[in-house]
Design a protein around this motif. Structure first.
Motif, short mmCIF file in Angstrom:
data_model
loop_
_atom_site.label_atom_id
_atom_site.label_comp_id
_atom_site.label_asym_id
_atom_site.label_seq_id
_atom_site.Cartn_x
_atom_site.Cartn_y
_atom_site.Cartn_z
N GLU A 67 0.84 -1.20 0.00
CA GLU A 67 0.00 0.00 0.00
C GLU A 67 0.88 1.26 0.00
N ARG A 68 1.92 1.24 0.80
CA ARG A 68 2.76 2.42 0.94
C ARG A 68 3.48 2.76 -0.35
N PHE A 69 4.12 1.76 -0.95
CA PHE A 69 4.91 2.03 -2.14
C PHE A 69 4.04 2.17 -3.38
N LEU A 70 3.03 1.31 -3.47
CA LEU A 70 2.23 1.26 -4.70
C LEU A 70 1.00 2.16 -4.64
N GLY A 71 0.61 2.59 -3.44
CA GLY A 71 -0.61 3.36 -3.32
C GLY A 71 -1.83 2.56 -3.75
N VAL A 72 -1.77 1.27 -3.50
CA VAL A 72 -2.77 0.37 -4.07
C VAL A 72 -3.63 -0.24 -2.97
N LYS A 73 -4.86 -0.53 -3.31
CA LYS A 73 -5.73 -1.26 -2.41
C LYS A 73 -5.53 -2.76 -2.60
N LEU A 74 -5.35 -3.48 -1.48
CA LEU A 74 -5.39 -4.93 -1.53
C LEU A 74 -6.81 -5.36 -1.17
N VAL A 75 -7.44 -6.10 -2.04
CA VAL A 75 -8.77 -6.64 -1.77
C VAL A 75 -8.55 -8.07 -1.32
N ASP A 76 -8.76 -8.32 -0.04
CA ASP A 76 -8.43 -9.64 0.50
C ASP A 76 -9.69 -10.48 0.68
N VAL A 77 -9.61 -11.70 0.22
CA VAL A 77 -10.76 -12.61 0.33
C VAL A 77 -10.45 -13.70 1.35
N ALA A 78 -11.47 -14.04 2.12
CA ALA A 78 -11.31 -15.08 3.12
C ALA A 78 -11.08 -16.42 2.45
N SER A 79 -10.32 -17.28 3.09
CA SER A 79 -9.97 -18.57 2.50
C SER A 79 -9.47 -19.47 3.62
N THR A 80 -9.94 -20.68 3.66
CA THR A 80 -9.47 -21.56 4.73
C THR A 80 -8.14 -22.19 4.39
N ASP A 81 -7.82 -22.28 3.10
CA ASP A 81 -6.57 -22.93 2.71
C ASP A 81 -5.59 -21.96 2.06
N ALA A 82 -5.83 -20.65 2.25
CA ALA A 82 -4.93 -19.62 1.74
C ALA A 82 -4.83 -19.61 0.22
N LYS A 83 -5.89 -20.06 -0.45
CA LYS A 83 -5.88 -20.10 -1.91
C LYS A 83 -7.00 -19.24 -2.51
N VAL A 84 -6.66 -18.55 -3.57
CA VAL A 84 -7.65 -17.77 -4.32
C VAL A 84 -8.33 -18.72 -5.31
N SER A 85 -9.63 -18.56 -5.48
CA SER A 85 -10.35 -19.40 -6.43
C SER A 85 -10.85 -18.57 -7.61
N PRO A 86 -11.13 -19.22 -8.72
CA PRO A 86 -11.73 -18.49 -9.85
C PRO A 86 -13.01 -17.76 -9.45
N ALA A 87 -13.76 -18.34 -8.52
CA ALA A 87 -14.99 -17.67 -8.09
C ALA A 87 -14.68 -16.34 -7.40
N ASP A 88 -13.59 -16.31 -6.63
CA ASP A 88 -13.19 -15.05 -6.01
C ASP A 88 -12.93 -13.98 -7.06
N ILE A 89 -12.32 -14.40 -8.15
CA ILE A 89 -11.99 -13.44 -9.21
C ILE A 89 -13.25 -12.98 -9.91
N ARG A 90 -14.14 -13.92 -10.19
CA ARG A 90 -15.41 -13.53 -10.83
C ARG A 90 -16.15 -12.52 -9.97
N SER A 91 -16.16 -12.78 -8.68
CA SER A 91 -16.86 -11.88 -7.77
C SER A 91 -16.21 -10.50 -7.78
N ALA A 92 -14.88 -10.46 -7.69
CA ALA A 92 -14.17 -9.17 -7.68
C ALA A 92 -14.38 -8.42 -8.99
N ALA A 93 -14.50 -9.17 -10.09
CA ALA A 93 -14.64 -8.54 -11.40
C ALA A 93 -15.93 -7.75 -11.52
#
Lengths: 352, 352, 352, 352
Positions: free
Chosen positions: D102-128
Motif C-alpha cells: 500500500e505504501r509504495f504502490l498506493g494500491v488497495k489490496l482486496v483480500d478474500v477469506a480462505s481456509t486454505d490460503a488459496k484464491v479461487s476463480p470464483a473469487d476473481i469472478r466476484s471481484a470482477a
C-alpha cells in the motif's frame, strides 16, 4: 501622507473575485429536482459536447473542483511508469501546490530555471538525456503554463515546438491553463486560437480554468482521446476530485462556452491590466513591462510597498528584487484602476 | 402491466437531490466584491465559530469540496508513521472511494466483517494484537461511519466504548459523518446530541457532510485541537481539497448552523423513509426493517426489480441476496413516497 | 596509437569493486546454525553496540540492503506532515535514485544550485521563507552528502552551521554518508572525527555506507534517539529494507568497526586518488584539482575520452563541459594507478 | 518435567537458517576484481540465461534483495492505473509486509477469506463485478502464493484456472514464490513442473525466493516478456531493490539453477517436515495434517506450548485456536527432527 480612497476591488488575485451573475444563473438553472449524481446528468453531457466542439476533437472532459486537483488529475492521466515531470522552477505545480503532485503521484518534478516561466525545446532535449538511464526518473511529461506564472505567453509556434520536441522523445505535454482564457484573448480571442495553442499544437491534456475567470470552484481537465487506458475517471475519483453534484460545475461551463462569456470576462481582466500599465508606465521606478494578460510585476520598495498593501492589499512576488504582483480580474472596473493608480502615484510622491 | 405515474424525485441517493433554496441564498449573500481567497474571508471565520460552538470545543475547521476528500484529509491528520486504519468491510472509505485513501495516504485499510456496518471494541482489541510486531502495519486509526452505510446507528455509548478502547491502545478515532445530520436527528435532534456522539464520546476527527444534506459540494473536517502538528491546513492543500473561493462553502454552513437547517433537512429525509416503511411494511416479500435514518434495504427480485428501476431509478445493494437500497433525501415529499409505494405495490402485484 | 596494458581495476566507481576478504570472513564467521531472523541475533546486537560506541550516543541502528534504501529509510524517519527535503541539485537523492524518495515518501525535494555540491546556511534561511505558507510544502529536512557527489568535503564547522540553522527553523538534518569513511579519513581519520561531523555537529540521521567501502550490499541508518516515534523499524520494513538474514549484514559492520577496517579501506582509496593526481597534475588540459577523497573530475574531450573509456571504463560526468569522473576504490593498487596514468598520457600524446 | 536435549536447529522458520556452503562458494567465486555494478556483469547475465531456460520463455529477470521487495517490484510491474490487487486474507503481502505494498504502490489490496490460503476463480469472478464502476478500485492483479502461507499447494490445474479467469477479465497474475522450490519438489520436482505451474499456467510475474531456501538475501522477479512498458528495471530501482554489487546475488542463483541445488535443498526441507509428521501423527491432540511442503500447523495449548517454545523456539500461528507453526529448512537434519519429536512427546506426556 494621505492616500486617495481605495478601489472597490483588490489587485491581489483574480481568485479574490466573486462569481459572475451569469454563472449564478447557471447554477440556479439546473437546480430543479433530482438528477443522476457524479456526472450522469444532462448538464454534464451538454457541457462536454461544447468542450468537444471547442477543441474540434473528441476529448475526454473531466469536471473537477479546483486547480491543483485539475493538475494532479491531468498529470495522473499522462504519467507512465517511473516517469518524471519537466516544468519550470516557477510552475504552479512546483511552487504553489504544497507538494500535492509529489504526494499524490509519487513523482519527481524536474524543474528548469527560466526567466520568463517558459519551458523551451532545449530544456526538453537536455532532460531527454536521462532516458534509458536506470538511475534517473524517466522524463515522461512536460508541463507548461499558459498564461505563465509571470504573465507571459507562449506563442502557438512555441507550444508546437515544445510538443514536437516532447513527442520526439516519447513524452506527453500537459498545459496548465488556470488562466487559459486570458491567453486565448491575448493571442486571437476565438475558439480557433484555443484549438491552435492546445490540441492543435500537440498538447495532450489541458487544465482548463474556470474559478479565476468568474466561476464557483469549477475547473475542467481535457484529455486527448486514447490516453489513460480509459481510466481517467477513476483517477479523478482517486484524486478526490469527482463532484457528486456535478451539474453545478458543468452548468457554469455550459454557459461559458455557449455564450462566449469565458472570453468576455478574460478580456475585461486583460484590458484593465493594460489600463493600469498605461496609467503608470511613466513611473520608471516601477519598472513596468507592458502586460500580455492580466498581471503586472512592478518594483516597489518599502515603506511604499507596505503602505500600499495596507491601503489595498496585493501580493509580494520576489522580495529579493522588491518585486510585487498586481493582478486584475473579470470584475475589476476602470474606476478601480484609476483609483489604484492614483494611490500608487500618491504613495510614491510621498516618498520622494 | 401498467405502473402508476412516477414520483418527482428518485429514491436512489440523497446526492441526486439539488441544493436547498436557503443554501442558494447563502451563496448569493456572500457574492459581493473581493475577499481574501483560500479561507481568509469573514464567512469562513463566522462558520468556523459556529462549528466551534456546535462542538463545544475549539476544533480546527477545514472546509473541503467533497466527501472522499473530507475522509482523506481527516485520516491524513490522524495517521502516524507506518500505521493502518481499521474499518468495516462496508465502510465507504473501503468500498466506494476507488482506493483514494490507499493512493493518497499510502495506508493499509484493515477491514473487519460486520453485519450492521459497525466496528466493535472487540474488533479493536483484536487488531491491537498487531501492535509492536514489525511485520504488521500498526493500528493507528479507527474509522466509524455514522449513520452507517447500512443505515444503522451507533448509540452514543457504543461510540464512547469504541473510542475508549481505541485510545487505550494509542489509536485515534475518525467518524465519517457524510450523513451525520440524519444520525443526530434520529438520536436526539439537537446540538447536544451531536456533541455527545462525536467529541464528547472521544472522537478525534469528524467528516461533517453537507452535500447529501442539501448543500452545493460542501463538506467540513472537524479536528480535535492539538492534532496534526498544526499542519492540517497543509494536508488539505496536498489533498487538493482547499477551495480558493471558500466563502461559498463556508456561507452554506453558516446558514445551516445558524438556522438549524442542517437538522431540519435531515429530519425531512428521515421522516420520508419512515413513511415509506409504514406504507410498505405489510409486504413481507420486501423484508423491510424499520429505518433508523433515511434508507431502506428491501429484498426485491427480478423482473420486478428491473421494472421498478426503469420506472424510477434506485441502486442495487447486494444482488447476491436480491437486496436493493431505497433512499430519501431532504426534498423528498410525502407525495413522492405515496407514488413510489404505489408503484412498488403495483409491480409486485403484477408479478403474482 | 598504442595504449599501454590496462590496469587490473577500473577507475569507474568504488561499487565496481568486490568484497574485502575480511568481510567475506565475517560472513563465514556467522554462518553456523540457526539464529533468529530479522535482526534478533547476536551479531546484530554486537554491531549495534559498536555503532553506539562509535557515535558516543544511544543511536538507533538499522541495517539495510542498499544506499538508496538507507536514504529513503532515514528520510522517512525524519519527515513530518506535508514537509519537503532541501538538498543540492547534485544530491544523489535528487539525481541518482530514479525518484525513489518522491515515490516512496510522496515528498518534494527542493534542490538548490551549488557549484561544490554543498548546502549552505543561507540556502536553509531562504527555504525557511516558505514556513507557514499553506501553498508551499514545509521545509522539514535538510539532506547533506559527505563526502559530496563532487568529491568535496564539508568541514565540521560547516556541518555544525548547517545543523544550527536547520534546527533554528525546526528542521532536521540527514547526512548521506555513502562515502562517509572517505570523509572521516580525510578530516582526521578517527572515531572522534566521525562523531564531530555527524551527531556532534547536530546531524539527526546518517546513512552509513558500507558497500562502496568493500562490503557485500551492506549499509546502516543511524538515528538520533527519540526520533520517528519508535517506528523506525516499521518504516524500514515498509521500505522493503529489512534483511531477514540480518546476521550477514551486521557481521560485516562488526568487523569494520571492531578492527578499524572501514577507515583503512577508505584510506587506501583516498591515497590512490592522490597518487593519480600527483601522476597527472602537470597535464593542464585535464584541469585536475587536488582530490579531497577518492575521486577526480578531469576535463577530457573526445576522441581521447572515448578511446580511454574503451581501454579502461570510467563514467562521463558533465559532458556539457567535457568532464568525466575517475574514482579509486579500496582495492585499487598503486600499480593500477601508474598504469592508468600511463594510459592517459599516451592517449593525450597521441592526440597532440 | 525434564525435556530431552534440544535440536541443533529451530523449527521456527526457514529464514532462521544460514547460507548453504555452495552459495558461499558462489559468492567467493565471483569476488575477484572489478565488474560493472548494477547488473552489468557476467554472473548476472549467466544467471538470467539460466532463468530463461528454466522458464522456457524470454522472461525479464530482476535480482533483488528481499522477499517483500520482490513482491512490491513484481506488483509495480503488473499494476495499471487505479487498480487493486486481489489476494487472500492470509497472503504475505496482506499480513506480513507492514503495508509495504500500500505504501509504495498506493494500491488497495482486496483480500478474500480462505481456509486454505488459496484464491479461487470464483473469487476473481466476484471481484470482477467492480470493473467499470468508478467508485471502486479496478481489479487489476491477482496475487497467489505457492506454496501458500498455510503450507498448502495449488495444483497446476488450479493455477491455470485462476489465470484463465483473471485474464478473461483483463487482470494479470502474480505468484509469490517465496517457497516456490518447496512447491516444485512436492508437485514433480523438475524444471517442467516449475514451468507448468508458473508461465505455462499463465502466471505473468513470479517472485522467486532464494533466501528461505539457503541463499544470502537473494530473490528474483521473473516477468513475462512485454509487460511493464520496458520499465521494470526502473521500478526495481524506485523500490530501492537494485543491488549495486549484483554479482553476488546472481552468482547464487547461477549455482542454484546450474546444479539443481534449489530443488535439492527444498527436498530436504520437505522430507524433514514429513519425518516430523510421521513421528508425531499418532498424537491426536496435535491435530496434525500431512504436510504438503515444509510446515506443520499443530494445535498446542499452554502451558505445553510455552514450555516447548522456551526449549526450542517456534512461532505462534493462530492463538484463537491454539495453533502454532513448525517449519523445517534446508539444513534441518533427521536427528533434529527426532530430538524435536521427542521433546514434544515429553512435554505432552508431562501435561497428562
Amino acid at each position: 501622507m494621505a492616500l486617495p480612497p481605495a478601489p472597490h476591488r483588490f489587485f491581489a488575485s483574480d481568485n479574490f473575485s466573486g462569481v459572475h451573475p451569469s454563472y449564478m444563473e447557471a447554477i440556479e438553472r439546473v437546480n430543479a429536482g433530482h438528477v443522476v449524481a457524479y456526472g450522469g446528468d444532462d448538464a454534464t453531457r451538454r457541457a462536454a459536447v461544447l468542450f468537444r466542439e471547442l477543441c474540434g476533437l473528441d476529448v475526454e472532459v473531466l469536471f473537477v473542483f479546483g486547480g491543483t486537483g485539475a493538475n494532479v488529475v491531468a498529470l495522473s492521466c499522462l504519467l507512465g511508469r517511473a516517469e518524471s515531470v519537466l516544468c519550470t522552477t516557477m510552475a504552479h505545480i512546483n511552487t504553489d501546490e504544497t507538494g500535492a503532485p509529489e504526494r499524490f503521484l509519487g513523482v519527481k518534478l524536474v524543474d528548469v530555471a527560466s526567466t520568463d516561466a517558459k519551458v523551451s525545446p532545449a530544456d526538453i532535449r537536455s532532460a531527454a538525456g536521462a532516458l534509458g538511464n536506470v538511475h534517473h526518473a524517466q522524463p515522461g511529461v512536460v508541463s507548461l503554463t499558459q498564461a505563465t506564472e509571470m504573465g507571459t505567453l507562449y506563442t502557438v509556434d512555441e507550444i508546437s515546438a515544445v510538443c514536437d520536441e516532447a513527442h520526439r522523445h516519447g513524452m506527453r505535454v500537459h498545459l496548465d491553463g488556470a488562466r487559459i482564457a486570458n491567453a486565448v484573448v491575448a493571442l486571437g480571442g476565438d475558439a480557433e486560437t484555443f484549438r491552435a495553442m492546445t490540441f492543435g499544437a500537440g498538447v495532450d491534456a489541458v487544465s482548463f480554468g474556470g474559478t479565476k475567470n468568474g466561476m464557483l470552484n469549477a475547473e475542467a481537465v481535457l484529455l486527448r482521446p486514447g490516453l489513460a487506458d480509459g481510466r481517467a475517471g477513476f483517477l479523478r475519483k482517486q484524486a478526490t476530485q469527482l463532484p457528486s453534484k456535478m451539474r453545478y460545475t458543468a452548468a457554469q461551463f455550459e454557459t461559458a462556452l455557449a455564450t462566449g462569456l469565458w472570453l468576455e470576462t478574460a478580456r475585461c481582466a486583460n484590458e484593465r491590466a493594460r489600463e493600469l500599465w498605461l496609467a503608470l508606465r511613466d513611473l520608471s521606478t516601477l519598472d513596468l513591462r507592458e502586460p500580455a494578460v492580466n498581471s503586472l510585476y512592478p518594483t516597489l520598495a518599502d515603506p511604499t510597498r507596505s503602505e500600499l498593501q495596507e491601503w489595498n492589499f496585493f501580493w509580494d512576488w520576489d522580495l529579493s528584487r522588491d518585486q510585487v504582483r498586481w493582478m486584475t480580474s473579470w470584475d475589476t472596473s476602470s474606476e478601480d484602476v484609476q483609483l489604484f493608480a492614483a494611490g500608487v502615484r500618491a504613495a510614491l510622491a510621498g516618498v520622494r
